[in-house]
Design a protein around this motif. Structure first.
Motif, PDB file in Angstrom:
ATOM      1  N   LYS A 116     -37.320 -46.550-121.035  1.00  0.00           N
ATOM      2  CA  LYS A 116     -37.389 -46.733-119.578  1.00  0.00           C
ATOM      3  C   LYS A 116     -37.606 -45.373-118.930  1.00  0.00           C
ATOM      4  O   LYS A 116     -36.721 -44.527-118.935  1.00  0.00           O
ATOM      5  CB  LYS A 116     -36.085 -47.323-119.040  1.00  0.00           C
ATOM      6  CG  LYS A 116     -35.852 -48.779-119.364  1.00  0.00           C
ATOM      7  CD  LYS A 116     -36.762 -49.678-118.613  1.00  0.00           C
ATOM      8  CE  LYS A 116     -36.188 -50.133-117.312  1.00  0.00           C
ATOM      9  NZ  LYS A 116     -36.982 -51.172-116.676  1.00  0.00           N
ATOM     10  N   PRO A 117     -38.793 -45.118-118.367  1.00  0.00           N
ATOM     11  CA  PRO A 117     -39.011 -43.837-117.700  1.00  0.00           C
ATOM     12  C   PRO A 117     -38.243 -43.776-116.383  1.00  0.00           C
ATOM     13  O   PRO A 117     -38.033 -44.784-115.720  1.00  0.00           O
ATOM     14  CB  PRO A 117     -40.518 -43.816-117.459  1.00  0.00           C
ATOM     15  CG  PRO A 117     -40.913 -45.254-117.424  1.00  0.00           C
ATOM     16  CD  PRO A 117     -39.961 -45.980-118.334  1.00  0.00           C
ATOM     17  N   GLY A 118     -37.834 -42.576-116.023  1.00  0.00           N
ATOM     18  CA  GLY A 118     -37.117 -42.374-114.772  1.00  0.00           C
ATOM     19  C   GLY A 118     -38.023 -42.464-113.568  1.00  0.00           C
ATOM     20  O   GLY A 118     -39.224 -42.740-113.680  1.00  0.00           O
ATOM     21  N   GLY A 119     -37.466 -42.210-112.407  1.00  0.00           N
ATOM     22  CA  GLY A 119     -38.169 -42.351-111.135  1.00  0.00           C
ATOM     23  C   GLY A 119     -39.424 -41.525-110.998  1.00  0.00           C
ATOM     24  O   GLY A 119     -40.338 -41.900-110.281  1.00  0.00           O
ATOM     25  N   MET A 120     -39.511 -40.414-111.713  1.00  0.00           N
ATOM     26  CA  MET A 120     -40.695 -39.568-111.645  1.00  0.00           C
ATOM     27  C   MET A 120     -41.561 -39.707-112.892  1.00  0.00           C
ATOM     28  O   MET A 120     -42.468 -38.922-113.111  1.00  0.00           O
ATOM     29  CB  MET A 120     -40.283 -38.104-111.439  1.00  0.00           C
ATOM     30  CG  MET A 120     -39.519 -37.866-110.140  1.00  0.00           C
ATOM     31  SD  MET A 120     -40.331 -38.480-108.643  1.00  0.00           S
ATOM     32  CE  MET A 120     -41.762 -37.437-108.562  1.00  0.00           C
ATOM     33  N   GLY A 121     -41.274 -40.721-113.704  1.00  0.00           N
ATOM     34  CA  GLY A 121     -42.106 -41.009-114.862  1.00  0.00           C
ATOM     35  C   GLY A 121     -41.719 -40.282-116.136  1.00  0.00           C
ATOM     36  O   GLY A 121     -42.300 -40.520-117.187  1.00  0.00           O
ATOM     37  N   ALA A 122     -40.736 -39.407-116.081  1.00  0.00           N
ATOM     38  CA  ALA A 122     -40.297 -38.659-117.264  1.00  0.00           C
ATOM     39  C   ALA A 122     -39.172 -39.420-117.979  1.00  0.00           C
ATOM     40  O   ALA A 122     -38.549 -40.303-117.385  1.00  0.00           O
ATOM     41  CB  ALA A 122     -39.808 -37.272-116.849  1.00  0.00           C
ATOM     42  N   PRO A 123     -38.913 -39.079-119.233  1.00  0.00           N
ATOM     43  CA  PRO A 123     -37.768 -39.696-119.917  1.00  0.00           C
ATOM     44  C   PRO A 123     -36.498 -39.487-119.090  1.00  0.00           C
ATOM     45  O   PRO A 123     -36.354 -38.475-118.406  1.00  0.00           O
ATOM     46  CB  PRO A 123     -37.698 -38.928-121.236  1.00  0.00           C
ATOM     47  CG  PRO A 123     -39.080 -38.413-121.449  1.00  0.00           C
ATOM     48  CD  PRO A 123     -39.620 -38.124-120.074  1.00  0.00           C
TER      49      PRO A 123
END
Length: 170
Positions: A116-123
């Protein structure tokens, strides 16, 4: 012996005063922007974080918990950290991580390495107050569970290629 008792009492008093200084978390509002990108963080999914610096009334908000960990480990962090709060994902959804469900970062169980990527697309480092909920999340989305002091630095300091959602290999 008296000196040792006096020193112990002074340390205990100082510790209590330090705990008393920790401000309460602030509710997330539509006006809050992320520290690094200055984007409105309520428009992004996944857990958020806020860090209070000593003597500063308002927290620094982060669109991802990972970003807060990076900030804490960076040379940029030059103030005394009074408190670090993260969204407790135990009772909320990924798309609606909550505005007032904050918990102290040191009390969370973190799922690290999920898909599940975080809000900014990073792990992301996904915090839970309930270890059973952390285990259920990890069972569904992958990852391992860590206490705050065990979270591997590589999970928040490693470079990320956001175009492809993969960590760089070099």
């Amino acid at each position: 012996m008296k000196k040792l008792l006096l020193l112990s009492a002074l340390l205990l008093i100082a510790c209590k005063e330090e705990l008393a200084e920790a401000p309460d978390p602030m509710p997330l509002t539509a006006e809050n922007v992320a520290h690094y990108c200055m984007m409105n963080i309520s428009e992004h999914p996944g857990p958020k974080a806020q860090i209070f610096l000593s003597g500063v009334p308002d927290p620094i908000f982060f669109a991802q918990v990972r970003d807060a960990f990076t900030y804490l480990a960076s040379a940029e962090q030059d103030g005394y950290v009074a408190a670090v709060y993260v969204n407790d994902m135990s009772t909320v959804s990924w798309d609606r991580p909550g505005a007032e469900n904050w918990m102290l970062a040191q009390n969370a169980h973190y799922v690290v390495g999920s898909d599940k990527p975080g809000g900014m697309g990073a792990p992301e480092l996904v915090p839970f107050s309930d270890p059973a909920r952390a285990l259920a999340f990890a069972s569904r989305y992958g990852g391992a569970i860590y206490e705050k002091h065990e979270v591997p630095e590589q999970s928040f300091l490693a470079p990320v290629d956001l175009m492809f959602g993969q960590e760089e290999n070099g």
